[in-house]
Enzyme design. Structure first.
Site, short mmCIF file in Angstrom:
data_model
loop_
_atom_site.label_atom_id
_atom_site.label_comp_id
_atom_site.label_asym_id
_atom_site.label_seq_id
_atom_site.Cartn_x
_atom_site.Cartn_y
_atom_site.Cartn_z
N ARG A 33 14.24 23.48 -2.99
CA ARG A 33 15.54 23.52 -2.28
C ARG A 33 16.51 24.55 -2.87
NH1 ARG A 33 15.97 18.38 0.26
NH2 ARG A 33 17.22 19.39 1.83
N ASP A 54 11.39 16.50 9.45
CA ASP A 54 11.89 15.17 9.08
C ASP A 54 11.16 14.05 9.79
OD1 ASP A 54 15.37 16.23 8.77
OD2 ASP A 54 13.62 16.48 7.47
N ARG A 82 19.50 5.86 2.09
CA ARG A 82 20.24 7.12 2.07
C ARG A 82 20.45 7.63 3.51
NH1 ARG A 82 17.77 11.89 -0.80
NH2 ARG A 82 19.46 12.74 0.48
C1 EPZ Z 1 18.55 20.23 6.33
O1 EPZ Z 1 18.29 20.49 4.96
C2 EPZ Z 1 18.43 18.73 6.50
N1 EPZ Z 1 19.40 18.05 5.65
C3 EPZ Z 1 17.01 18.29 6.10
O2 EPZ Z 1 16.91 16.89 6.34
C4 EPZ Z 1 16.01 19.01 7.00
O3 EPZ Z 1 14.70 18.67 6.62
C5 EPZ Z 1 16.21 20.53 6.86
O4 EPZ Z 1 17.58 20.87 7.18
C6 EPZ Z 1 15.30 21.31 7.80
O5 EPZ Z 1 15.54 20.93 9.12
C7 EPZ Z 1 20.69 17.97 6.07
O6 EPZ Z 1 21.05 18.48 7.12
C8 EPZ Z 1 21.63 17.21 5.20
P1 EPZ Z 1 17.08 24.28 5.11
P2 EPZ Z 1 18.55 21.98 4.35
O7 EPZ Z 1 18.13 25.01 4.39
O8 EPZ Z 1 19.77 22.55 4.97
C9 EPZ Z 1 14.43 26.88 2.17
C10 EPZ Z 1 16.34 14.66 5.86
O9 EPZ Z 1 15.28 14.07 5.60
N2 EPZ Z 1 15.70 27.46 1.75
O10 EPZ Z 1 16.90 24.51 6.59
O11 EPZ Z 1 18.50 21.88 2.89
C11 EPZ Z 1 14.31 25.42 1.73
O12 EPZ Z 1 13.83 25.36 0.40
C12 EPZ Z 1 16.63 16.01 5.22
O13 EPZ Z 1 17.24 14.22 6.62
C13 EPZ Z 1 15.67 28.55 0.87
O14 EPZ Z 1 14.62 29.01 0.46
O15 EPZ Z 1 17.26 22.72 4.90
C14 EPZ Z 1 13.33 24.86 2.73
O16 EPZ Z 1 12.02 25.20 2.32
C15 EPZ Z 1 15.49 16.50 4.34
N3 EPZ Z 1 16.86 29.06 0.47
C16 EPZ Z 1 13.66 25.61 4.01
O17 EPZ Z 1 14.39 26.78 3.61
C17 EPZ Z 1 18.07 28.58 0.89
O18 EPZ Z 1 19.13 29.12 0.51
C18 EPZ Z 1 14.52 24.80 4.98
O19 EPZ Z 1 15.71 24.50 4.32
C19 EPZ Z 1 18.06 27.49 1.79
C20 EPZ Z 1 16.87 26.95 2.20
#
Ligand code: EPZ
Length: 418
Positions: A121, A305, A397
């Site tokens: 993350r 999710d 959560r």
């Molecule tokens: C949001 O997380 C959701 N959480 C997650 O839900 C959801 O799984 C995810 O979006 C994808 O849809 C909330 O909205 C609170 P991302 P987020 O940034 O924003 C990589 C649940 O179970 N990444 O879209 O953290 C990251 O590591 C949760 O309700 C980078 O590399 O997700 C991941 O592999 C879990 N660099 C991918 O992108 C960054 O700066 C998706 O992450 C940001 C992200």
């Protein structure tokens, strides 16, 4: 740590209302910090992630009053711009506050949000976008000091359509001088929810859902009355639970378009699914089996999710299926617990191969993350015999009154000590 005691084998029947969306509530609550005036947020889910976010807002000086699923927030007099460490570590979504604190105070101090049980993350995409707006970033230990300086609107193209980075940059850009365009932005429904909230507070944001979002900066944001969108992941979780137990259930407060890929998969297994207004009726029989190969993808693809919950469902109701996880690098921890229950699945880093047609047997299992825990509840309800699910704190959560809703549908689940 909390335990659920589940007795499987009973079809779920009746109706249940889906709660407001966790993943819309968290960015909207964070966005309230950037407003001056009273906000009334309706249909906010009663979950510990919202509790933690409210604790952070109170620590920043927001006046908060909560009546069930309605929350009053007034951020007119902030006293602090720093998120207390112990609260920041609690959950990743506090990183959204960087954007709204920058908009409001011109600075933000966040600690690099710890990874969690589903992956590293990182927040590099957030940081790169904030730098494009002219924010100054300094690292010291595990702290990140961000100053807005004289933020100017910019053209930002995200390396990946990160949901959180899109939301953070939408909020930061409201304070930048001029117009910002965020290209390759996330298109999840929660992004539309945040755009609607910001506009109802006097902002001017457009393009949510198109992959290109435009934000006009330097607009005063007042409070507003806002109703949370329904939680599409909770809706999908209950859809799988009802199909897996061969039930007959009406889910109320569902936007069918938000879970279209899942509806098609479950329908292909013979379940009858009808949708009208904000209702979804599912009627399942023992007969059908689903043959599918599913890849998780950004919206409107199959949501990561729901990956764990779908896999649990397919161990019984599937036949020769593959589920690939393309978003997070460690989101199959629950699968070992399914094998313990008798599931015939092969796990690799990126995918699970599901033989299907299994009979699951109740036993002691451990929840290790939010959606994996929900998957094990589905497995327990489909299994023969009794399942003890440990670490229900993960489930609390993100699911509001989860046990009560399942009990209302006739599911045999109770809380240790209940
Ligand atoms: C949001 O997380 C959701 N959480 C997650 O839900 C959801 O799984 C995810 O979006 C994808 O849809 C909330 O909205 C609170 P991302 P987020 O940034 O924003 C990589 C649940 O179970 N990444 O879209 O953290 C990251 O590591 C949760 O309700 C980078 O590399 O997700 C991941 O592999 C879990 N660099 C991918 O992108 C960054 O700066 C998706 O992450 C940001 C992200």
């Amino acid at each position: 740590m909390g335990k659920y005691l589940i007795r499987g084998g009973k079809p779920l029947t009746g109706e249940v209302r889906i709660s407001g969306a966790k993943n819309a509530a968290l960015p909207v609550l964070a966005a309230a910090v950037a407003t001056k005036g009273e906000n009334i947020i309706e249909a906010c889910p009663e979950i510990s992630d919202v509790d933690n976010m409210i604790s952070i807002l109170e620590a920043l000086g927001c006046r908060i009053a909560r009546y069930g699923t309605s929350i009053m927030i007034n951020a007119s007099e902030l006293t602090e711009c720093r998120i207390p460490d112990e609260l920041m570590k609690e959950m990743r979504s506090s990183v959204f506050l960087a954007g709204s604190l920058l908009a409001r105070c011109g600075e933000a101090v966040i600690s690099s949000p710890g990874g969690c049980n589903i992956g590293k993350r990182p927040i590099d995409i957030h940081i790169k976008g904030l730098k494009s707006l002219g924010a100054e970033i300094e690292y010291s230990g595990d702290k990140i000091y961000i100053k807005s300086g004289n933020m100017k609107g910019a053209y930002i193209r995200l390396d990946y359509p990160s949901v959180g980075a899109t939301e953070n940059l939408m909020l930061a850009a409201t304070a930048a001088e001029g117009t910002t365009v965020i290209d390759n932005s996330a298109s999840e429904p929660e992004i539309n929810a945040l755009q609607d909230y910001i506009n109802m507070c006097g902002g001017r944001v457009s393009g949510a859902g198109t992959g290109r979002i435009t934000i006009c900066g330097r607009r005063k944001l007042t409070g507003c009355e806002y109703r949370m969108i329904p939680d599409r992941i909770e809706a999908g979780t209950f859809l799988l639970m009802c199909a897996g137990t061969e039930g007959d259930v009406c889910l109320k407060g569902v936007v069918a378009d938000h879970i279209r890929p899942l509806i098609e998969i479950v329908r292909a297994g013979g379940s009858r699914i009808s949708t009208w207004d904000d209702n979804l009726r599912i009627c399942s029989t023992a007969a059908g089996r689903v043959k599918c190969s599913v890849d998780t993808a950004p919206y409107p693809g199959f949501p990561t999710d729901l990956q764990s919950q779908l896999t649990a469902f397919l161990t019984v109701k599937g036949e020769d299926c593959i589920v690939r996880e393309n978003i997070f690098e460690n989101r199959f921890r629950y699968a070992k617990q399914l094998i313990k229950m008798g599931a015939d699945i092969e796990i690799s880093q990126k995918e699970v191969i599901i033989k299907g047609n299994n009979i699951l047997y109740g036993c002691d299992v451990e929840a290790e993350d939010l959606r994996g825990g929900a998957a094990l509840v589905i497995a327990g309800l489909m299994a023969e015999g009794d399942t003890v699910l440990n670490n229900t704190k993960y489930i609390k959560r993100g699911y509001s009154r989860f046990r009560e809703k399942i009990q209302k549908l006739g599911g045999e689940i109770r809380e240790d000590g209940q």
